[in-house]
Motif scaffolding. Structure first.
Motif, PDB file in Angstrom:
ATOM      1  N   ASN A   1       3.261   9.679   0.868  1.00 34.27           N
ATOM      2  CA  ASN A   1       2.283  10.343   1.730  1.00 34.27           C
ATOM      3  C   ASN A   1       2.034   9.531   3.000  1.00 34.27           C
ATOM      4  O   ASN A   1       1.953  10.091   4.105  1.00 34.27           O
ATOM      5  CB  ASN A   1       0.974  10.569   0.967  1.00 34.27           C
ATOM      6  N   ARG A   2       1.940   8.193   2.872  1.00 29.46           N
ATOM      7  CA  ARG A   2       1.728   7.345   4.060  1.00 29.46           C
ATOM      8  C   ARG A   2       2.887   7.534   5.051  1.00 29.46           C
ATOM      9  O   ARG A   2       2.687   7.519   6.267  1.00 29.46           O
ATOM     10  CB  ARG A   2       1.616   5.870   3.654  1.00 29.46           C
ATOM     11  N   GLU A   3       4.087   7.718   4.488  1.00 32.84           N
ATOM     12  CA  GLU A   3       5.260   7.906   5.333  1.00 32.84           C
ATOM     13  C   GLU A   3       5.191   9.247   6.084  1.00 32.84           C
ATOM     14  O   GLU A   3       5.457   9.316   7.288  1.00 32.84           O
ATOM     15  CB  GLU A   3       6.482   7.900   4.418  1.00 32.84           C
TER      16      GLU A   3
ATOM     17  N   SER B   1      -4.650   7.681   0.808  1.00 32.59           N
ATOM     18  CA  SER B   1      -4.964   6.408   0.137  1.00 32.59           C
ATOM     19  C   SER B   1      -3.886   5.373   0.430  1.00 32.59           C
ATOM     20  O   SER B   1      -2.710   5.710   0.581  1.00 32.59           O
ATOM     21  CB  SER B   1      -5.027   6.611  -1.381  1.00 32.59           C
ATOM     22  N   ASP B   2      -4.306   4.086   0.478  1.00 35.18           N
ATOM     23  CA  ASP B   2      -3.340   3.029   0.808  1.00 35.18           C
ATOM     24  C   ASP B   2      -2.822   2.261  -0.404  1.00 35.18           C
ATOM     25  O   ASP B   2      -2.005   1.353  -0.252  1.00 35.18           O
ATOM     26  CB  ASP B   2      -3.923   2.076   1.862  1.00 35.18           C
ATOM     27  N   SER B   3      -3.296   2.605  -1.613  1.00 36.25           N
ATOM     28  CA  SER B   3      -2.763   1.979  -2.834  1.00 36.25           C
ATOM     29  C   SER B   3      -3.096   2.892  -4.010  1.00 36.25           C
ATOM     30  O   SER B   3      -4.033   3.692  -3.938  1.00 36.25           O
ATOM     31  CB  SER B   3      -3.404   0.605  -3.063  1.00 36.25           C
TER      32      SER B   3
ATOM     33  N   VAL C   1     -15.424   0.164   3.540  1.00 35.06           N
ATOM     34  CA  VAL C   1     -14.593  -1.030   3.837  1.00 35.06           C
ATOM     35  C   VAL C   1     -14.517  -1.301   5.328  1.00 35.06           C
ATOM     36  O   VAL C   1     -14.219  -2.421   5.740  1.00 35.06           O
ATOM     37  CB  VAL C   1     -13.145  -0.929   3.293  1.00 35.06           C
ATOM     38  N   HIS C   2     -14.774  -0.279   6.139  1.00 33.30           N
ATOM     39  CA  HIS C   2     -14.702  -0.448   7.593  1.00 33.30           C
ATOM     40  C   HIS C   2     -16.097  -0.631   8.215  1.00 33.30           C
ATOM     41  O   HIS C   2     -16.230  -0.579   9.441  1.00 33.30           O
ATOM     42  CB  HIS C   2     -14.041   0.769   8.247  1.00 33.30           C
ATOM     43  N   ALA C   3     -17.119  -0.859   7.384  1.00 34.83           N
ATOM     44  CA  ALA C   3     -18.510  -0.885   7.870  1.00 34.83           C
ATOM     45  C   ALA C   3     -18.731  -1.897   8.997  1.00 34.83           C
ATOM     46  O   ALA C   3     -19.566  -1.673   9.877  1.00 34.83           O
ATOM     47  CB  ALA C   3     -19.466  -1.154   6.719  1.00 34.83           C
TER      48      ALA C   3
HETATM   49 MG    MG Z   1      -7.021   3.539   5.524  1.00 38.52          MG
END
Ligand code: MG
Ligand code: RTP
Length: 140
Positions: A86-88, A119-121, A53-55
């Motif tokens: 986890n993001r927190e 993971s973000d979702s 996704v960051h390519a």
């Molecule tokens: Mg990310």
């Protein structure tokens, strides 16, 4: 609140400094359970696919180089609201902006060498878990 799973990586900057246990303690203290875990050397192909996704981003090539620069620990964390929790615990991507007590505030070296991935979702968590673990590897 439903029990959720998220995918986590302890990145090469953290394994190099022997921080796996300290980072895992943060997860466990926050009520997340490590239900699968493996230490691996990521291949270039794996890192490229993982960060696809960051390519187009300017940091992509460096990121792939960094993620393959040493061992990583891939893991599945389980608990209430695991993805957001986890993001927190991880804190902001750039450690300069991370809140006190977060993993990145305490341990990250830079915006790139920021010690952990999460993971973000829930949808991405399921996809990312399937890259590294079979169902039988995860014991809840
Ligand atoms: Mg990310
Ligand atoms: P992650 O995916 O690793 O959990 O981190 P994140 O969501 O907080 O950050 P994201 O925007 O998805 O970026 C992925 C990883 O790329 C590196 N990065 N480097 N040099 C830079 O400007 C830059 N920006 C991001 C970091 O390792 C980041 O975690």
């Amino acid at each position: 609140m439903a029990i959720e799973r998220t995918f986590s990586i302890i990145k090469p900057d953290a394994t190099r400094r022997n921080l796996t246990g300290k980072i895992n303690a943060k997860f466990e203290e926050a009520g997340l359970r490590i239900v699968a875990q493996r230490r691996i050397q990521m291949s270039e192909a794996q890192a490229k696919k993982f960060y696809e996704v960051h390519a187009a981003r300017p940091f992509y090539a460096d990121l792939v180089k960094f993620m393959t620069s040493g061992p990583v620990v891939v893991q599945v964390l389980e608990g209430e609201n695991a993805v957001a929790k986890n993001r927190e615990i991880m804190g902001a991507t750039n450690p300069a902006n991370a809140a006190p007590g977060t993993i990145r505030k305490e341990f990250a070296e830079s915006i790139e060498a920021n010690s952990v991935h999460g993971s973000d979702s829930p949808e991405n968590a399921a996809i990312e878990i399937s890259y590294f673990f079979a169902g039988a590897d995860i014991v809840g």
